[in-house]
Design an enzyme around this catalytic site. Structure first.
Site, PDB file in Angstrom:
ATOM      1  CE  LYS A 200      -3.641   5.102  -1.230  1.00  8.98           C
ATOM      2  NZ  LYS A 200      -4.710   5.583  -2.136  1.00  8.98           N
TER       3      LYS A 200
ATOM      4  CE1 TYR B 297      -3.991   2.107   0.725  1.00  6.60           C
ATOM      5  CE2 TYR B 297      -2.642   3.087   2.456  1.00  6.60           C
ATOM      6  CZ  TYR B 297      -3.773   3.117   1.664  1.00  6.60           C
ATOM      7  OH  TYR B 297      -4.691   4.113   1.807  1.00  6.60           O
TER       8      TYR B 297
END
Length: 746
Positions: A168, A164
């Site tokens: 990002k 993740y």
């Protein structure tokens, strides 16, 4: 209250808009007149399952408010289908909010390739697919607003979220580059790192449950709506937002340190680690990568690179220390006595150094020029600060190694002086270091008087990281007998007398201080011995006329004890050059060696020099400098054809504005303000002559010395190098014109 921000006529796509942040964005935009494509696949947090219920519910809410909206149930991995929905329903796209996301939290040791790939697919590729589909639409219409949704995990990282965090972080870089590519087409691209109790945050358990209400998704939507509005100029930004808090993030580089490549080693990196990693007032922020690399490469090319824990060459080489002093005939007479003058009270020639009542005949010993340089050091010691910023060599370890003093003109009987000190060189001597400081001195009108070069040797202070240069060989003394020998005994209290001239270093007067430093007792100031040597050469080869003394260079070889007899042996190599050495007779020790004195072939014209000191300083104004630029531009029209830029100059002090227009075909330079400048340069008028001096380009030197500020497309400023070939005749003509005006006005 200010006018409401509306989105009437604008079409917005919001992905993942069925819940949380996406829903809040869609509802706010819809309530302000935007036509909204509410995209939501209806999956759970793991990206599993399909349902139209979430998107349909948000569409219904927007319509209930009187707005327009359609639902879309496609995956962001098929972004072109979502854009097709918008085109079919509303005919265009103005706003894209990439918000959709899923989680696959697991520690890296247990993470599968599928868990990695799925996160990249939804977050990164999904944003790519949608953005790539709307990009040609926005480019063609010359308008667009795009939002990427990153996360604190993408900025700082987070345990169990390597997949993740990577995705990002990728979105942040994606948006940064898109902002540059879209700027010319009025496409603004920004990124948010929300602090909100979205479904993903609640599921992750990052925030306590009682905080969720304070971090409602609705608190993020106002910032996003502003970034999507046509009035918002922001692009390429990264914003943290949530719970009413709003902030902008930026990348910042520590000042760091450039280390000499010929001495690089892991140990050298270790010794400089604190400075390499330190963020302080010297830290650097650049708004784009081009600026950052331009500055970095300039530093790598700079002759000032290098340093260690004691010397920061990038700072010290641009640092300046200034001091103002004054002296009168009494001060000059005291100095002459302190360096042994007038031992014979009937010696008429040496009486001229102490008889202040004979104004027309009074002479000042030129070696007195070293006193202000000493004051720079001593004032720094008193204040506890380094004599120059970036130069922190320990004073207690320092020994005065060499001294060079050059006279531009004889010293007047009394004067107010201005001294400017800079670091000329810092040298690696293995386990020791050497610094060479240059001190220029002018009178109060700016007329140059003399120059000092102070070489200090710091024993036990490692020089690794500084420049390595070979030692300069001392001049050889002739094999023949000296042409002149002068011997004088110093007084037992000679150091106490010299101390009254301002050199209060306790090493020379305090027995306890001297013993603590490893000496049996206080010894004579090296510069006092230096003064004896200068006076001996003047007596032997200048017929005691100190006005003929041009320069002196010596190396301090050993200490002198008060009461020692100083014998100076001198050889005249040419009519204007004398070499010498000095020894302490009783101890048979050479105390000064490598001595060289240059002599004027005739006494300088003091009347003309005195009148010159009363003239107006020959300083060019901004008007003069831009006249040089304009003349050069007219003579070289090809500059405008090649440069294609507009530069705005803001000149401080005079508060004037000038425009260099190289886009109008032939080029122009005029006083005024440009509406569409590519780059703006702010500079003090005092620094303007350096840009038109006919020397090598000064732009980088001024920029990194903090003497000018650049905003806008700073890379465009490099095109000023086209003016680097300005003829010196043009500069001379501008100077002549300036002086002519001064004479006319007088």
């Amino acid at each position: 209250m200010s006018q409401e921000l509306r989105f009437d006529g604008k079409v917005a796509i919001v992905t993942g808009a069925g819940n949380g942040l996406g829903r809040a964005h869609a509802l706010l935009l819809g309530s302000r007149g935007a036509k909204v494509v509410v995209n939501d696949l209806g999956v759970n947090l793991q990206g599993v399952g399909v349902s139209s219920a979430a998107a349909d519910a948000v569409v219904a809410e927007i319509k209930a408010m009187g707005g327009e909206a359609v639902a879309d149930y496609n995956s962001v991995a098929e972004g072109e289908k979502i854009v097709a929905t918008a085109l079919e329903a509303f005919g265009t796209v103005d706003i894209l909010i990439n918000n959709a996301g899923i989680l696959r939290d697991v520690s890296f040791a247990k993470m599968t390739e599928e868990q990695w790939d799925l996160i990249q697919e939804i977050h990164v590729k999904g944003a790519f697919k949608l953005t790539h589909a709307v990009w040609p639409i926005m480019r063609e219409k010359g308008y667009g607003r795009i939002i990427m949704t990153a996360s604190g995990a993408g900025i700082f990282g987070n345990f169990g979220q390597c997949n993740y965090s990577t995705a990002k972080s990728g979105l942040i870089g994606f948006a940064k580059s898109l902002a540059f590519e879209g700027a010319s087409k009025n496409i603004r691209v920004n990124t948010i790192a929300p602090i909100a109790a979205s479904r993903l945050v609640i599921a992750s358990g990052i925030l306590p449950e009682d905080v969720h209400a304070k971090l409602a998704s609705e608190h993020v939507a106002p910032l996003v709506s502003w970034l999507c509005h046509e009035e918002c100029p922001e692009t390429g930004g990264l914003f943290e937002v949530g719970g009413g808090f709003h902030a902008k993030y930026r990348w910042e580089r520590s000042q760091g340190r450039v280390l000499h490549t010929d001495t690089l080693s892991p140990e050298l990196v270790r010794e400089n680690w604190e400075r390499i990693t330190q963020f302080d007032e010297h830290s650097v922020h650049q708004s784009n990568g081009g600026e950052g690399f331009q500055e970095l490469f300039s530093r790598l090319d700079s002759p000032a690179k290098g340093g260690n824990q004691y010397v920061d060459m990038e700072v010290a080489s641009n640092a300046v220390s200034t001091l103002e002093t004054e002296y009168n005939q009494t001060d000059a007479a005291l100095y002459a006595l302190a360096v042994g003058a007038a031992k014979d009270p009937l010696d008429e020639t040496e009486l001229l150094y102490i008889n202040e009542f004979k104004d027309e005949e009074f002479r000042v010993l030129p070696t007195m020029a070293v006193l202000p340089a000493t004051q720079v050091f001593l004032q720094a010691i008193k204040s506890g600060k380094p004599s120059l910023e970036g130069l922190e060599l320990p004073f207690a370890n320092g020994l005065h190694g060499e001294q060079y003093t050059e006279m531009y003109r004889p010293l007047p009987p009394a004067a107010k002086l201005k001294h400017t000190m800079r670091l000329k060189q810092a040298i690696d001597k293995g386990r020791s270091s050497v610094s060479i400081l240059a001190v220029e001195t002018t009178d109060e009108n700016g007329v140059p008087l003399y120059y000092n070069e102070i070489t200090s040797f710091y024993a036990g202070v490692p020089g690794a990281g500084l420049e390595k240069v070979p030692s300069v060989a001392l001049p050889e003394l002739p094999a023949r007998a000296p042409d002149a020998v002068i011997a004088e005994q110093t007084d037992i209290n000679q150091a106490l007398l010299y101390r009254l001239c301002g050199d209060w270093n306790p090493m020379h007067v305090d027995p306890d201080y001297a013993k603590a430093a490893g000496y049996d007792k206080p010894f004579l100031h090296g510069l006092c011995t230096f003064g004896y040597a200068g006076r001996h050469v003047i007596k032997a080869f200048c017929n005691n006329d100190s006005r003929l003394f041009k320069s002196i260079r010596v190396r301090f070889a050993s200490i002198v004890m008060p009461g020692d007899t100083l014998e100076t042996r001198m050889w005249r190599e040419t009519p204007t050059r004398v070499v010498f050495e000095m020894r302490a007779v009783e101890r048979d020790v050479v105390v000064l060696k490598g001595g060289v004195v240059e002599i004027f072939d005739k006494v300088p014209d003091l009347a003309s020099l005195t009148n010159a000191s009363k003239e107006e300083p020959k300083t060019l104004t901004a008007h003069d400098v831009f006249s040089v630029y304009k003349a050069h531009l007219q003579a070289h029209p090809e500059i405008a054809a090649e440069a294609q830029m507009i530069m705005q100059f803001v000149v401080k002090n005079r508060e004037s504005n000038w425009v260099l227009d190289l886009k109008n075909g032939k080029g122009d330079l005029y006083e005024g303000v440009a509406d569409n400048a590519d780059v703006t340069m702010t500079i003090q008028e005092a620094n303007m002559p350096e840009l038109a001096s006919g020397e090598e380009p000064q732009l980088q030197k001024l920029f990194f010395g903090g003497k000018l500020k650049l905003t806008g497309d700073t890379m465009a400023s490099k095109k000023l190098e086209a003016f680097a070939s300005i003829d010196k005749q043009l500069y001379a003509a501008a100077t002549a014109e300036r002086l002519a005006k001064a004479v006319t006005s007088a």
